[in-house]
Motif scaffolding. Sequence first.
Motif, short mmCIF file in Angstrom:
data_model
loop_
_atom_site.label_atom_id
_atom_site.label_comp_id
_atom_site.label_asym_id
_atom_site.label_seq_id
_atom_site.Cartn_x
_atom_site.Cartn_y
_atom_site.Cartn_z
N PHE A 1 -7.34 3.29 -0.94
CA PHE A 1 -6.19 2.66 -1.59
C PHE A 1 -4.97 2.63 -0.67
O PHE A 1 -3.90 2.21 -1.09
CB PHE A 1 -5.82 3.43 -2.87
N GLY A 2 -5.13 3.10 0.55
CA GLY A 2 -4.01 3.10 1.47
C GLY A 2 -3.23 4.39 1.51
O GLY A 2 -2.09 4.41 1.98
N PRO B 1 4.16 -1.76 3.17
CA PRO B 1 3.89 -0.45 2.56
C PRO B 1 5.07 0.09 1.77
O PRO B 1 6.24 -0.19 2.07
CB PRO B 1 3.58 0.44 3.77
N LEU C 1 -6.83 -1.49 -4.80
CA LEU C 1 -7.50 -2.20 -3.72
C LEU C 1 -7.85 -3.66 -4.04
O LEU C 1 -7.82 -4.51 -3.14
CB LEU C 1 -8.76 -1.44 -3.30
N ASN D 1 0.83 -1.20 0.00
CA ASN D 1 0.00 0.00 0.00
C ASN D 1 0.86 1.26 0.00
O ASN D 1 1.96 1.24 0.55
CB ASN D 1 -0.91 0.00 1.24
N PRO D 2 0.37 2.33 -0.63
CA PRO D 2 -0.89 2.47 -1.36
C PRO D 2 -0.85 1.69 -2.67
O PRO D 2 0.13 1.75 -3.40
CB PRO D 2 -0.98 3.97 -1.65
N CYS D 3 -1.95 0.99 -2.95
CA CYS D 3 -2.01 0.20 -4.19
C CYS D 3 -3.45 -0.02 -4.59
O CYS D 3 -4.39 0.36 -3.87
CB CYS D 3 -1.28 -1.13 -4.02
N ASP E 1 0.86 -6.82 4.04
CA ASP E 1 1.06 -5.49 3.47
C ASP E 1 2.44 -4.97 3.88
O ASP E 1 2.73 -4.78 5.06
CB ASP E 1 -0.03 -4.54 3.98
N SER F 1 -5.94 -6.75 -2.43
CA SER F 1 -6.29 -7.26 -1.10
C SER F 1 -7.71 -7.81 -1.06
O SER F 1 -7.95 -8.87 -0.50
CB SER F 1 -6.10 -6.18 -0.04
#
Length: 367
Positions: A338-339, A137, A120, A116-118, A135, A123
């Motif tokens: 999206f993180g 990050p 969605l 993340n951010p990636c 995750d 997951s």
Amino acid sequence: MTKKGIESIFKPHLEPKEVYKGGKNIPPSNKKIYKLSSNENPLGASPKAVEAIKAALNKIDLYPDQTDIRLREALVKDFNGQLDSDQFITGNSGSEIIDMVLRAFINEGDEVIFSNPCFLPYSVFSRWYGATQIDVPLKEPDYSLHVEGILNAITERTKIIFLTSPNNPTGTYIPRAVLEDFLSRIPKNVVVIFDEVYQHFADAEDYVSALPYVLDGQNVIALNSFSKTYGLAGQRVGYCYTTKTIANYLRLIHKPFLLPLTSMEAAIGALEDQEFIAQTVETVLEGRKFLAAAFEELGIKYWPSQANFFIIDPPLPEMEFTDKMMDEGIMVRPVSQFGAPGKVRITIGNQEANKALVNALKKISSL
């Protein structure tokens, strides 16, 4: 107390949790609204794709092709014969390909690594199959890949690692040297899903697609989509390419009649429209320079992008900013989901849309 009735056979890992929510459509309005929230093509659709759809309309009462061989052969031509047709798998969008790969490889308790951010669905979809989600990050503040963190997270249960370059929603990419170092250090029984949906817009000297690593026989699945560069988001066509061994395995669960007739014809037509592809890339790259300069002038923090969008740190809280931009006729996308809490993603539009965006930003920034 044990559950009784139909709930007793529900899968325990499918608990109510956050689901992926796509971008909103343009709402009814009397004023001009620019949709800069879903990373769609700023020029619309490929004219050759549109003509192909029109030509197919008199056959929509018939079943489409049982297999995707015609599209795969078109992809072979697009890749200048570097890959064989049996190295491609097509599907009803890039998201469908992600789901297919997870369905093929993941058993309950297996591990999936993403950063993340990636996007969605990495997951959300892996949760459907009972995967343990890891995750790692991206590094802050530049959103670069945490190579050592991922390598340290790999265990005997790791089946899939998601890499994305350029990345959604950050627009950042994985330099060639970093990618090659990473791939050389992962176990041979781990599959890398390399999401390169935005690759056409990457112009960094050290950007690299997954192609050389697939040609080298590595366990890499390269994910692509017709929704961005080709302007076919509404037709939902995606594909991946990989080694023959992995592709033949994936084809065991590939559904017949998967692609609708119009989607198949549109994708084949779009691949032939090199002029449209070049115009799209030129429009995005020019818009990217224009908006980066505007962000600098307005003092808005942004991250350099290799995609057809930017992620920014807005001058107001993300939802307030999104609402005020909508009041100005500009649709943007908050990306906490999206993180990236507090950040907003803005698609690069045509020059008219980009100028309208800048004018809206000037107005809001002065509040």
